[in-house]
Design a protein around this motif. Structure first.
Motif, short mmCIF file in Angstrom:
data_model
loop_
_atom_site.label_atom_id
_atom_site.label_comp_id
_atom_site.label_asym_id
_atom_site.label_seq_id
_atom_site.Cartn_x
_atom_site.Cartn_y
_atom_site.Cartn_z
N TYR A 9 0.85 -1.18 0.00
CA TYR A 9 0.00 0.00 0.00
C TYR A 9 0.89 1.24 0.00
O TYR A 9 1.88 1.31 0.73
CB TYR A 9 -0.87 -0.10 1.25
CG TYR A 9 -1.55 1.14 1.73
CD1 TYR A 9 -2.48 1.79 0.95
CD2 TYR A 9 -1.30 1.62 3.01
CE1 TYR A 9 -3.14 2.91 1.42
CE2 TYR A 9 -1.95 2.74 3.50
CZ TYR A 9 -2.86 3.39 2.70
OH TYR A 9 -3.50 4.49 3.17
N CYS A 10 0.55 2.20 -0.88
CA CYS A 10 1.32 3.44 -0.92
C CYS A 10 0.65 4.46 0.00
O CYS A 10 -0.52 4.78 -0.19
CB CYS A 10 1.39 3.99 -2.34
SG CYS A 10 2.09 5.65 -2.39
N ARG A 11 1.39 4.94 0.96
CA ARG A 11 0.83 5.91 1.92
C ARG A 11 0.56 7.27 1.27
O ARG A 11 -0.17 8.08 1.82
CB ARG A 11 1.79 6.10 3.10
CG ARG A 11 1.53 5.22 4.33
CD ARG A 11 1.73 3.77 4.09
NE ARG A 11 1.47 2.94 5.28
CZ ARG A 11 1.43 1.63 5.28
NH1 ARG A 11 1.61 0.96 4.16
NH2 ARG A 11 1.19 0.95 6.38
N THR A 12 1.18 7.52 0.10
CA THR A 12 1.00 8.84 -0.53
C THR A 12 -0.21 8.84 -1.47
O THR A 12 -1.12 9.64 -1.29
CB THR A 12 2.28 9.22 -1.31
OG1 THR A 12 3.39 9.13 -0.41
CG2 THR A 12 2.19 10.64 -1.85
N CYS A 13 -0.23 7.92 -2.47
CA CYS A 13 -1.33 7.97 -3.44
C CYS A 13 -2.41 6.93 -3.14
O CYS A 13 -3.39 6.84 -3.87
CB CYS A 13 -0.80 7.80 -4.86
SG CYS A 13 -0.24 6.13 -5.25
N LYS A 14 -2.22 6.14 -2.07
CA LYS A 14 -3.21 5.16 -1.60
C LYS A 14 -3.41 3.96 -2.55
O LYS A 14 -4.38 3.22 -2.41
CB LYS A 14 -4.60 5.79 -1.32
CG LYS A 14 -4.58 7.13 -0.61
CD LYS A 14 -4.24 6.98 0.86
CE LYS A 14 -4.27 8.32 1.58
NZ LYS A 14 -3.36 8.40 2.72
N MET A 23 10.12 2.12 -3.86
CA MET A 23 9.21 3.27 -3.84
C MET A 23 8.02 2.98 -4.76
O MET A 23 8.09 2.14 -5.65
CB MET A 23 9.94 4.54 -4.33
CG MET A 23 11.20 4.91 -3.55
SD MET A 23 11.04 4.98 -1.74
CE MET A 23 10.30 6.59 -1.51
N CYS A 24 6.92 3.69 -4.55
CA CYS A 24 5.70 3.46 -5.31
C CYS A 24 5.92 3.73 -6.81
O CYS A 24 6.38 4.82 -7.18
CB CYS A 24 4.60 4.38 -4.79
SG CYS A 24 3.09 4.34 -5.75
N PRO A 25 5.59 2.76 -7.69
CA PRO A 25 5.77 2.97 -9.13
C PRO A 25 4.81 4.03 -9.69
O PRO A 25 5.07 4.59 -10.76
CB PRO A 25 5.48 1.60 -9.75
CG PRO A 25 4.76 0.82 -8.71
CD PRO A 25 5.10 1.42 -7.37
N ASN A 26 3.74 4.32 -8.99
CA ASN A 26 2.78 5.31 -9.50
C ASN A 26 3.17 6.74 -9.14
O ASN A 26 2.99 7.65 -9.93
CB ASN A 26 1.38 5.03 -8.94
CG ASN A 26 0.79 3.75 -9.48
OD1 ASN A 26 1.33 3.16 -10.42
ND2 ASN A 26 -0.30 3.29 -8.90
N CYS A 27 3.69 6.93 -7.93
CA CYS A 27 3.92 8.32 -7.50
C CYS A 27 5.29 8.53 -6.86
O CYS A 27 5.63 9.67 -6.52
CB CYS A 27 2.82 8.77 -6.54
SG CYS A 27 3.01 8.12 -4.87
N GLY A 28 6.05 7.46 -6.68
CA GLY A 28 7.36 7.62 -6.05
C GLY A 28 7.30 7.76 -4.54
O GLY A 28 8.31 8.02 -3.89
N GLY A 29 6.11 7.58 -3.98
CA GLY A 29 5.93 7.73 -2.52
C GLY A 29 6.39 6.50 -1.75
O GLY A 29 6.88 5.53 -2.33
N ALA A 30 6.23 6.58 -0.45
CA ALA A 30 6.67 5.50 0.43
C ALA A 30 5.67 4.36 0.40
O ALA A 30 4.53 4.49 0.82
CB ALA A 30 6.84 6.03 1.85
#
Ligand code: ZN
Length: 240
Positions: free
Chosen positions: A126-131, A144-151
């Protein structure tokens, strides 16, 4: 060691409307260590520092390594006799729901259908940034998240994070329970421990199966301080 009355517990369960509340103790016999026990794979201090929202952001590599190891062990685990008995009790309509603190999915693997996971699960990331939600396999490939680079991290509740929506579902379910069976939880973690307390407040009966004492033992109708596979096995025999 306190050995309760198996027959009495069976008589209570036979009335139906049972909600199971399970913790790490139900899965130790599947080889998943309880980090709170002294023989646990990680000591409590390490566990709390790595399974935390601070580690998710500030110690990325250690955090991801910790979950890669944890995932590889948990994915090999199989349900044990306790998970299987709980699933059978749902099948014969005595257990209505399982509320679990565990993230190992062993209740579902044993066949339980109505499982409320109040600490999330390790099958998903689960990406904490883009959910975004992913299969947890992604944690083996990226940091890192492939969609937004978030954690990105496992879809579990980390220390320092709020309880998920499912906790409210669990509270609604427990208010309607006729009986709550605690299996393998020392009831030392809040707000999870509020679940059996709420059952009592709403006049449900309480059965506790846990190797060590809990603060609710004195309020329970039956208490078993032994392995859950032993206690549930004996109770199940008395049901038939
Ligand atoms: Zn993202």
């Amino acid at each position: 060691m306190l050995k309760g009355d198996y027959k009495k517990a069976a008589d209570i369960i036979r009335e139906g409307g049972v909600v199971v509340f399970s913790g790490a103790g139900i899965s130790t016999e599947s080889g998943i260590p309880d980090f709170r026990s002294p023989t646990g794979l990680w000591n409590q201090e390490n566990f709390i520092s790595l399974a935390s929202v601070d580690a998710l952001y500030e110690k990325r590599s250690e955090f991801i390594k910790f979950y890669r190891e944890r995932l590889s062990k948990i994915k090999l685990a199989k349900p044990n006799a306790s998970h299987e008995i709980v699933a059978k009790l749902e099948k014969i309509s005595l257990v209505t729901h399982v509320i679990t603190q565990n993230i190992d999915r062993l209740h579902q693997k044993a066949g339980s259908k109505r499982v409320i996971e109040i600490h999330g699960n390790l099958d998903e990331a689960y990406c904490r940034t883009c959910k975004s939600i992913f299969d947890s396999k992604i944690l083996d490939e990226v940091e890192m998240c492939p969609n937004c680079g978030g954690a990105i991290g496992p879809n579990v509740v980390l220390f320092g994070e709020a309880m998920p929506e499912s906790f409210n579902d669990a509270m609604e379910v427990i208010k309607r329970a006729k009986t709550c069976i605690v299996i393998g939880s020392s009831l030392s973690v809040y707000p999870a421990a509020a679940i059996p307390e709420t059952a009592l407040k709403f006049n449900a009966k309480l059965i506790i199966i846990n190797k060590t004492k809990t603060h609710l033992d004195g309020f329970a109708d039956a208490v078993f301080h032994e392995s859950s596979t032993v206690a549930l096995g004996e109770i199940y025999k008395n049901l038939n």
